[in-house]
Design a protein around this motif. Structure first.
Motif, PDB file in Angstrom:
ATOM      1  N   ILE A 176       0.859  -1.184   0.000  1.00  9.31           N
ATOM      2  CA  ILE A 176       0.000   0.000   0.000  1.00  9.31           C
ATOM      3  C   ILE A 176       0.892   1.229   0.000  1.00  9.31           C
ATOM      4  O   ILE A 176       1.738   1.385   0.889  1.00  9.31           O
ATOM      5  N   THR A 177       0.727   2.079  -0.994  1.00 11.49           N
ATOM      6  CA  THR A 177       1.553   3.275  -1.108  1.00 11.49           C
ATOM      7  C   THR A 177       0.706   4.449  -1.547  1.00 11.49           C
ATOM      8  O   THR A 177      -0.310   4.278  -2.220  1.00 11.49           O
ATOM      9  N   THR A 178       1.104   5.650  -1.159  1.00  5.03           N
ATOM     10  CA  THR A 178       0.450   6.871  -1.613  1.00  5.03           C
ATOM     11  C   THR A 178       1.466   7.705  -2.366  1.00  5.03           C
ATOM     12  O   THR A 178       2.547   8.001  -1.847  1.00  5.03           O
ATOM     13  N   GLN A 179       1.114   8.062  -3.610  1.00  7.74           N
ATOM     14  CA  GLN A 179       1.994   8.809  -4.489  1.00  7.74           C
ATOM     15  C   GLN A 179       1.223   9.946  -5.148  1.00  7.74           C
ATOM     16  O   GLN A 179      -0.001   9.873  -5.290  1.00  7.74           O
ATOM     17  N   PRO A 180       1.920  10.996  -5.610  1.00 10.53           N
ATOM     18  CA  PRO A 180       1.242  11.983  -6.459  1.00 10.53           C
ATOM     19  C   PRO A 180       0.768  11.301  -7.743  1.00 10.53           C
ATOM     20  O   PRO A 180       1.446  10.394  -8.252  1.00 10.53           O
ATOM     21  N   ALA A 181      -0.360  11.713  -8.253  1.00 14.16           N
ATOM     22  CA  ALA A 181      -0.914  11.068  -9.441  1.00 14.16           C
ATOM     23  C   ALA A 181       0.086  11.024 -10.589  1.00 14.16           C
ATOM     24  O   ALA A 181       0.195  10.023 -11.307  1.00 14.16           O
ATOM     25  N   GLN A 182       0.853  12.104 -10.761  1.00 21.31           N
ATOM     26  CA  GLN A 182       1.794  12.168 -11.877  1.00 21.31           C
ATOM     27  C   GLN A 182       3.001  11.248 -11.697  1.00 21.31           C
ATOM     28  O   GLN A 182       3.765  11.037 -12.643  1.00 21.31           O
ATOM     29  N   ALA A 183       3.173  10.680 -10.499  1.00 24.28           N
ATOM     30  CA  ALA A 183       4.318   9.802 -10.230  1.00 24.28           C
ATOM     31  C   ALA A 183       3.947   8.325 -10.217  1.00 24.28           C
ATOM     32  O   ALA A 183       4.813   7.473  -9.983  1.00 24.28           O
ATOM     33  N   LEU A 184       2.690   7.999 -10.484  1.00 28.81           N
ATOM     34  CA  LEU A 184       2.252   6.607 -10.370  1.00 28.81           C
ATOM     35  C   LEU A 184       2.980   5.690 -11.347  1.00 28.81           C
ATOM     36  O   LEU A 184       3.391   4.579 -10.994  1.00 28.81           O
ATOM     37  N   THR A 185       3.128   6.134 -12.591  1.00 26.17           N
ATOM     38  CA  THR A 185       3.786   5.288 -13.590  1.00 26.17           C
ATOM     39  C   THR A 185       5.215   4.989 -13.193  1.00 26.17           C
ATOM     40  O   THR A 185       5.682   3.841 -13.289  1.00 26.17           O
ATOM     41  N   ALA A 186       5.938   6.003 -12.729  1.00 20.58           N
ATOM     42  CA  ALA A 186       7.328   5.796 -12.308  1.00 20.58           C
ATOM     43  C   ALA A 186       7.401   4.833 -11.129  1.00 20.58           C
ATOM     44  O   ALA A 186       8.312   3.992 -11.059  1.00 20.58           O
ATOM     45  N   TRP A 187       6.457   4.943 -10.193  1.00 17.08           N
ATOM     46  CA  TRP A 187       6.463   4.030  -9.040  1.00 17.08           C
ATOM     47  C   TRP A 187       6.217   2.596  -9.506  1.00 17.08           C
ATOM     48  O   TRP A 187       6.910   1.674  -9.070  1.00 17.08           O
ATOM     49  N   LEU A 188       5.242   2.393 -10.400  1.00 15.49           N
ATOM     50  CA  LEU A 188       4.967   1.048 -10.902  1.00 15.49           C
ATOM     51  C   LEU A 188       6.170   0.457 -11.630  1.00 15.49           C
ATOM     52  O   LEU A 188       6.462  -0.737 -11.525  1.00 15.49           O
ATOM     53  N   ASP A 189       6.879   1.310 -12.365  1.00 15.36           N
ATOM     54  CA  ASP A 189       8.046   0.840 -13.116  1.00 15.36           C
ATOM     55  C   ASP A 189       9.251   0.588 -12.228  1.00 15.36           C
ATOM     56  O   ASP A 189      10.256   0.023 -12.680  1.00 15.36           O
ATOM     57  N   GLY A 190       9.179   0.982 -10.959  1.00 18.21           N
ATOM     58  CA  GLY A 190      10.316   0.840 -10.055  1.00 18.21           C
ATOM     59  C   GLY A 190      10.656  -0.590  -9.698  1.00 18.21           C
ATOM     60  O   GLY A 190      11.793  -0.881  -9.321  1.00 18.21           O
ATOM     61  N   ALA A 191       9.684  -1.503  -9.800  1.00 20.01           N
ATOM     62  CA  ALA A 191       9.916  -2.921  -9.489  1.00 20.01           C
ATOM     63  C   ALA A 191       8.835  -3.751 -10.190  1.00 20.01           C
ATOM     64  O   ALA A 191       7.668  -3.357 -10.180  1.00 20.01           O
ATOM     65  N   PRO A 192       9.193  -4.881 -10.784  1.00 24.87           N
ATOM     66  CA  PRO A 192       8.215  -5.665 -11.549  1.00 24.87           C
ATOM     67  C   PRO A 192       7.003  -6.106 -10.737  1.00 24.87           C
ATOM     68  O   PRO A 192       5.884  -6.137 -11.245  1.00 24.87           O
ATOM     69  N   GLN A 193       7.223  -6.441  -9.460  1.00 28.22           N
ATOM     70  CA  GLN A 193       6.123  -6.970  -8.653  1.00 28.22           C
ATOM     71  C   GLN A 193       5.071  -5.926  -8.327  1.00 28.22           C
ATOM     72  O   GLN A 193       3.952  -6.259  -7.910  1.00 28.22           O
ATOM     73  N   ARG A 194       5.382  -4.647  -8.504  1.00 29.33           N
ATOM     74  CA  ARG A 194       4.435  -3.593  -8.136  1.00 29.33           C
ATOM     75  C   ARG A 194       3.197  -3.574  -9.026  1.00 29.33           C
ATOM     76  O   ARG A 194       2.186  -2.971  -8.657  1.00 29.33           O
ATOM     77  N   ALA A 195       3.265  -4.185 -10.191  1.00 28.40           N
ATOM     78  CA  ALA A 195       2.112  -4.215 -11.096  1.00 28.40           C
ATOM     79  C   ALA A 195       1.340  -5.522 -10.993  1.00 28.40           C
ATOM     80  O   ALA A 195       0.436  -5.766 -11.803  1.00 28.40           O
ATOM     81  N   ARG A 196       1.646  -6.333 -10.011  1.00 27.22           N
ATOM     82  CA  ARG A 196       0.977  -7.629  -9.867  1.00 27.22           C
ATOM     83  C   ARG A 196      -0.116  -7.566  -8.822  1.00 27.22           C
ATOM     84  O   ARG A 196      -0.002  -6.855  -7.828  1.00 27.22           O
ATOM     85  N   GLY A 197      -1.166  -8.331  -9.038  1.00 30.26           N
ATOM     86  CA  GLY A 197      -2.255  -8.401  -8.077  1.00 30.26           C
ATOM     87  C   GLY A 197      -3.378  -7.436  -8.405  1.00 30.26           C
ATOM     88  O   GLY A 197      -3.236  -6.525  -9.227  1.00 30.26           O
ATOM     89  N   GLU A 198      -4.509  -7.644  -7.763  1.00 26.47           N
ATOM     90  CA  GLU A 198      -5.659  -6.763  -7.962  1.00 26.47           C
ATOM     91  C   GLU A 198      -5.464  -5.470  -7.167  1.00 26.47           C
ATOM     92  O   GLU A 198      -4.947  -5.488  -6.060  1.00 26.47           O
ATOM     93  N   PHE A 199      -5.918  -4.356  -7.739  1.00 21.85           N
ATOM     94  CA  PHE A 199      -5.680  -3.044  -7.151  1.00 21.85           C
ATOM     95  C   PHE A 199      -6.958  -2.365  -6.693  1.00 21.85           C
ATOM     96  O   PHE A 199      -7.991  -2.431  -7.371  1.00 21.85           O
ATOM     97  N   VAL A 200      -6.864  -1.706  -5.531  1.00 22.03           N
ATOM     98  CA  VAL A 200      -7.817  -0.666  -5.148  1.00 22.03           C
ATOM     99  C   VAL A 200      -7.063   0.651  -5.258  1.00 22.03           C
ATOM    100  O   VAL A 200      -5.943   0.773  -4.746  1.00 22.03           O
ATOM    101  N   VAL A 201      -7.654   1.620  -5.950  1.00 21.73           N
ATOM    102  CA  VAL A 201      -7.010   2.903  -6.201  1.00 21.73           C
ATOM    103  C   VAL A 201      -7.876   4.002  -5.591  1.00 21.73           C
ATOM    104  O   VAL A 201      -9.057   4.117  -5.922  1.00 21.73           O
ATOM    105  N   LEU A 202      -7.291   4.806  -4.710  1.00 20.21           N
ATOM    106  CA  LEU A 202      -8.030   5.864  -4.024  1.00 20.21           C
ATOM    107  C   LEU A 202      -7.516   7.227  -4.461  1.00 20.21           C
ATOM    108  O   LEU A 202      -6.334   7.532  -4.284  1.00 20.21           O
ATOM    109  N   LEU A 203      -8.393   8.044  -5.029  1.00 19.38           N
ATOM    110  CA  LEU A 203      -8.054   9.427  -5.331  1.00 19.38           C
ATOM    111  C   LEU A 203      -8.399  10.256  -4.107  1.00 19.38           C
ATOM    112  O   LEU A 203      -9.568  10.388  -3.746  1.00 19.38           O
ATOM    113  N   HIS A 204      -7.395  10.794  -3.449  1.00 24.81           N
ATOM    114  CA  HIS A 204      -7.624  11.570  -2.235  1.00 24.81           C
ATOM    115  C   HIS A 204      -8.335  12.877  -2.558  1.00 24.81           C
ATOM    116  O   HIS A 204      -8.106  13.461  -3.623  1.00 24.81           O
TER     117      HIS A 204
END
Length: 311
Positions: free
Chosen positions: A223-251
């Motif tokens: 579970i991580t909180t990032q600025p919306a514009q940084a989400l792609t970079a965070w996902l690309d930071g490690a292969p496992q970050r794009a695995r599994g089902e996601f709940v996405v919360l817009l604060h």
């Protein structure tokens, strides 16, 4: 059966067996979203008691029952999923009219939220029969409980459940633009093979905080909180970050309540200037955060289009 659940079945009987479970009733049962220990004692009792189990996937449910040591024959399991929900609902109604207790479970979590079950519950109630909820695991409430994204005690409190956004790029982009004007927390769901596309679409929200919660209750929960514009970079930071089902919360993002000066400046500029220009000037004049002013400007523009004044 896993030996660890042997005592749970006994506890379920002790805790729930003395309660009333009328016949001819549909029981909507929440099941774990990953961790098999997240099952309620009442759910275990009703799963044992039910004459028929309607299931999103009979094979998945059969395996879950085996973990808990609950023995149901294949004849007691009825497939009810998004492709046959209307037809299978009539079968359930017929069973209820015969006096059976029918329990419905989706593959994970609480049925009828993003999984099948809503049409079933509506059809059963329309037939004059009773529907009883057995609450439990939910990825939506689990993510909300730890993200700190729901404001309370204000007009913009609470949250909006938007579920899965459209698959097509243009439709998804339009949906994001509509949600950008929503002042409350927005809850989205996404599958791993589309999370990069959703992240790219959300980038237009700039610095707006977004919580990504994946693999909730499982071993590799993240579970991580990032600025919306940084989400792609965070996902690309490690292969496992794009695995599994996601709940996405817009604060929710709003101008602080005590910053009346910046709000008033924005209200004066918006009728005279393009939105982005008004936001830039209001930020330069007052020093308020530009992204917060932008979110407020979108909400004000939407309010004006509906006939309200900038007041």
């Amino acid at each position: 059966m896993s030996a660890s659940f042997a005592s749970a079945l006994g506890a379920a009987r002790d805790a729930a067996a003395g309660q009333h479970y009328p016949q001819g009733t549909l029981y909507v049962v929440a099941t774990p979203i990953g961790n098999t220990a997240d099952i309620t004692l009442r759910a275990l009792h009703v799963l044992q008691l039910a004459d028929t189990l309607a299931c999103e996937d009979t094979r998945h449910t059969h395996g879950l029952l085996r973990v808990y040591g609950i023995d149901k024959s294949s004849a007691q399991l009825l497939a009810l999923h998004q492709h046959n929900e209307a037809q299978a609902s009539q079968t359930v109604i017929a069973l209820l009219q015969q006096g059976q207790r029918v329990a419905y479970v989706s593959d994970a979590g609480t049925p009828g939220v993003s999984d099948p079950g809503a049409r079933l519950a509506a059809a059963v109630r329309a037939a004059g029969l009773r529907v009883v909820p057995l609450p439990g695991a939910s990825s939506v409430t689990a993510a909300l409980s730890v993200a700190g994204a729901v404001a309370s005690g204000s007009a913009d409190g609470g949250f909006v459940f938007a579920g899965f956004l459209p698959v097509k790029n243009a439709e998804r982009a339009s949906a994001v633009q509509r949600l950008a004007t929503e002042p409350r927390c927005v809850v989205l769901l996404e599958a791993p093979h589309r999370i990069h596309e959703l992240a790219a679409a959300l980038a237009v929200l700039g610095e707006r905080p977004v919580t990504l919660a994946r693999e909730i209750t499982k071993q590799f929960e993240d579970i991580t909180t990032q600025p919306a514009q940084a989400l792609t970079a965070w996902l690309d930071g490690a292969p496992q970050r794009a695995r599994g089902e996601f709940v996405v919360l817009l604060h929710p993002v709003a101008v602080p309540e005590d910053d009346s000066a910046s709000l008033r400046v924005l209200q004066l500029l918006l009728p005279e200037l393009p939105l982005k220009t008004a936001v830039r000037l209001a930020a330069d004049i007052t020093g308020a955060p530009r992204n917060a002013l932008y979110e407020t400007a979108l909400a004000l523009r939407k309010s004006a289009e509906s006939g309200d004044k900038y007041e």
